[in-house]
Design an enzyme around this catalytic site. Structure first.
Site, mmCIF file in Angstrom:
data_model
loop_
_atom_site.group_PDB
_atom_site.id
_atom_site.type_symbol
_atom_site.label_atom_id
_atom_site.label_comp_id
_atom_site.label_asym_id
_atom_site.label_seq_id
_atom_site.Cartn_x
_atom_site.Cartn_y
_atom_site.Cartn_z
ATOM 1 N N CYS A 33 0.817 -1.224 0.000
ATOM 2 C CA CYS A 33 0.000 0.000 0.000
ATOM 3 C C CYS A 33 0.845 1.266 0.000
ATOM 4 O O CYS A 33 0.310 2.354 -0.169
ATOM 5 C CB CYS A 33 -0.907 0.016 1.223
ATOM 6 S SG CYS A 33 0.054 0.084 2.743
ATOM 7 N N CYS A 102 -0.893 -5.264 6.896
ATOM 8 C CA CYS A 102 -0.751 -4.049 7.700
ATOM 9 C C CYS A 102 -0.175 -4.381 9.069
ATOM 10 O O CYS A 102 0.542 -3.579 9.667
ATOM 11 C CB CYS A 102 -2.091 -3.364 7.887
ATOM 12 S SG CYS A 102 -3.030 -3.223 6.366
HETATM 13 S S1 FES Z 1 -3.369 -0.481 3.894
HETATM 14 FE FE1 FES Z 1 -1.425 0.448 4.261
HETATM 15 S S2 FES Z 1 -0.954 -0.090 6.258
HETATM 16 FE FE2 FES Z 1 -2.906 -0.934 5.967
#
Ligand code: FES
Length: 153
Positions: A33, A102
């Site tokens: 992400c 995450c």
């Molecule tokens: S989506 Fe980036 S840390 Fe959770």
């Protein structure tokens, strides 16, 4: 989708912030992400006396970091290294599968903060003894993440 505990830690996260005179600092980036996580530790007599985190991550990253830092506080370095993402997710009552990546962030940043602590003290034997040479190498190369471990996300 999230457990009450995740919500609670997201809304009221523990140990957020920065330790100015930290003994060790570890930062990782999440290739899934693009989010970042930094962990700061103070170590006394081999124990994590204080720990704080800063992140640009999502709600799950905040909740898992809050929980992971609570779990690490007061532990010895060796015990803190046993904090896995599964243990953190379990303590939070589970996480959706697509959010497990995450929960890696805090554990990985903590490992790096520990490596940094030993590095600052010139204690390279301990880095070896605890099997943290790979982290040290990546940190020295300036690599922010660990692709392989996140691929299943
Ligand atoms: S989506 Fe980036 S840390 Fe959770």
């Amino acid at each position: 989708m999230y457990s009450d505990k995740v919500f609670e830690h997201f809304q009221n996260p523990r140990n957020v912030g920065k330790i100015e005179d930290a003994d060790g600092v570890g930062t990782v980036g999440n290739p899934v992400c693009g989010d970042l996580m930094t962990i700061y530790i103070k170590v006394k007599d081999g124990r994590i006396e204080d720990i704080k985190f800063q992140t640009f991550g999502c709600a799950a990253a905040i909740a898992t970091s809050s929980m992971a830092t609570e779990m690490a506080k007061g532990k010895t370095i060796e015990e803190a290294l046993q904090i896995t993402r599964d243990a953190v997710a379990e303590a939070l009552g589970g996480l959706p599968k697509q959010k497990m990546h995450c929960s890696n962030l805090a554990a990985d940043a903590l490992r790096r903060a520990i490596v940094d602590y030993f590095r600052k003290n010139g204690n390279f034997d301990k880095i070896k003894e605890l099997g943290l040479e790979r982290e040290l190498e990546k940190m020295e190369k300036g690599e922010m993440d660990d692709h392989g471990e996140y691929c299943e996300a």
